[in-house]
Motif scaffolding. Structure first.
Motif, PDB file in Angstrom:
ATOM      1  N   MET A 242       0.813  -1.207   0.000  1.00 30.76           N
ATOM      2  CA  MET A 242       0.000   0.000   0.000  1.00 30.76           C
ATOM      3  C   MET A 242       0.855   1.270   0.000  1.00 30.76           C
ATOM      4  O   MET A 242       0.343   2.376   0.054  1.00 30.76           O
ATOM      5  N   GLY A 243       2.186   1.115  -0.062  1.00 34.67           N
ATOM      6  CA  GLY A 243       3.060   2.261  -0.194  1.00 34.67           C
ATOM      7  C   GLY A 243       3.463   2.916   1.098  1.00 34.67           C
ATOM      8  O   GLY A 243       4.006   4.028   1.089  1.00 34.67           O
ATOM      9  N   GLU A 244       3.229   2.252   2.235  1.00 29.86           N
ATOM     10  CA  GLU A 244       3.633   2.838   3.512  1.00 29.86           C
ATOM     11  C   GLU A 244       5.144   2.711   3.703  1.00 29.86           C
ATOM     12  O   GLU A 244       5.791   1.815   3.162  1.00 29.86           O
ATOM     13  N   ASP A 245       5.693   3.609   4.503  1.00 26.01           N
ATOM     14  CA  ASP A 245       7.139   3.680   4.683  1.00 26.01           C
ATOM     15  C   ASP A 245       7.593   2.668   5.736  1.00 26.01           C
ATOM     16  O   ASP A 245       7.881   3.004   6.874  1.00 26.01           O
ATOM     17  N   VAL A 246       7.618   1.402   5.327  1.00 24.15           N
ATOM     18  CA  VAL A 246       8.001   0.326   6.242  1.00 24.15           C
ATOM     19  C   VAL A 246       9.250  -0.394   5.763  1.00 24.15           C
ATOM     20  O   VAL A 246       9.535  -1.516   6.173  1.00 24.15           O
ATOM     21  N   GLY A 247      10.003   0.232   4.873  1.00 19.43           N
ATOM     22  CA  GLY A 247      11.195  -0.411   4.351  1.00 19.43           C
ATOM     23  C   GLY A 247      12.038   0.562   3.561  1.00 19.43           C
ATOM     24  O   GLY A 247      12.032   1.761   3.809  1.00 19.43           O
ATOM     25  N   THR A 248      12.748   0.043   2.578  1.00 15.88           N
ATOM     26  CA  THR A 248      13.641   0.853   1.750  1.00 15.88           C
ATOM     27  C   THR A 248      13.292   0.664   0.280  1.00 15.88           C
ATOM     28  O   THR A 248      13.247  -0.465  -0.209  1.00 15.88           O
TER      29      THR A 248
END
Length: 252
Positions: A242-248
């Protein structure tokens, strides 16, 4: 960040959320071990199937490539004196075993799944054919691409990028046990800093070894973004897609 726009695709339901239409999920064989030192953990397979079910319910077309490090790693076999081609062939067969295990977990949740192998074995799974794989995806079946590229000297990282390009996936999601790429090993250094975005050139220049260099170069040359995230946290697969900032994010 400019790179984040590569990950954004408007949700046709109009609820303001962003997601992809088609995703290639790369899972390491080691991830299937759980707390074991070898083999396949039924608990991990069950967890993974439930996470994928949540993604499947969002109508996202999903293909998987699974490694075989929990069973046999070709490079390690070659390092111990085995012929590299023989060792890699054994590794490719190991990916088929992992793929069948994950297929079983998904079908227990009534999720239609097809294992397609680059090495022909009609009694076990379908032969991999690009157009047939796309057809399965359009019919909302999960496609597990097994046996790597079918050739020695290519890792499942490279196979994941290759299959993603062939099926026209929007992104390669690399599922790991760490929530992205760090400047130092976060398991050894508490002060390690996570990168939110990187370029392919930086990954190759700094030899970050997120994936093998051939896979990174292939993604770079075809402008295919790669997103590295932690799959062990419940809900993270959906958050990543969903495009959340949970990685790189790695992109051009």
């Amino acid at each position: 960040m400019q790179g984040r726009s590569l990950l954004r695709r408007t949700d046709p339901a109009g609820d303001g959320r962003m997601k992809f239409k088609r995703v290639l999920l790369k899972i390491s064989g080691e991830a299937l071990m759980g707390e074991k030192t070898y083999g396949i953990s039924p608990e991990v397979v069950k967890f993974l199937a439930q996470e994928i079910q949540a993604l499947h319910n969002l109508k996202i077309e999903l293909a998987l490539v699974i490694g075989a490090g929990n069973i046999f790693r070709g490079v390690a076999g070659a390092a111990s004196g085995m012929d590299r081609s023989s060792a890699d062939n054994m590794g490719m067969l190991g990916t088929v075993m992992n793929s069948l295990a994950v297929q079983d977990g998904l079908e227990r949740l009534d999720i239609p799944t097809k294992v397609m192998s680059a090495i022909t074995m009609h009694n076990v799974c379908e032969p991999y054919e690009r157009l047939k794989a796309i057809e399965h995806l359009e019919q909302k079946r999960i496609v597990i691409c097994a046996a790597g590229t079918g050739n020695p000297y290519f890792t499942t990282d490279t196979a994941a990028v290759l299959r993603a390009l062939e099926i026209k996936a929007n992104v390669v999601m690399k599922a790991t046990r760490v929530d992205g790429v760090y400047d130092r090993d976060p398991e050894k250094d508490a002060n390690a800093v996570r990168y939110h975005a990187l370029t392919f050139s930086t990954v190759l220049r700094d030899d970050l070894r997120i994936m093998d260099a051939a896979g990174i170069a292939l993604a770079r040359d075809n402008n295919l973004p790669i997103f590295v995230f932690d799959m062990t946290r419940p809900g993270n697969i959906v958050k990543a897609v969903m495009g959340e900032d949970v990685g790189t994010l790695i992109s051009n």
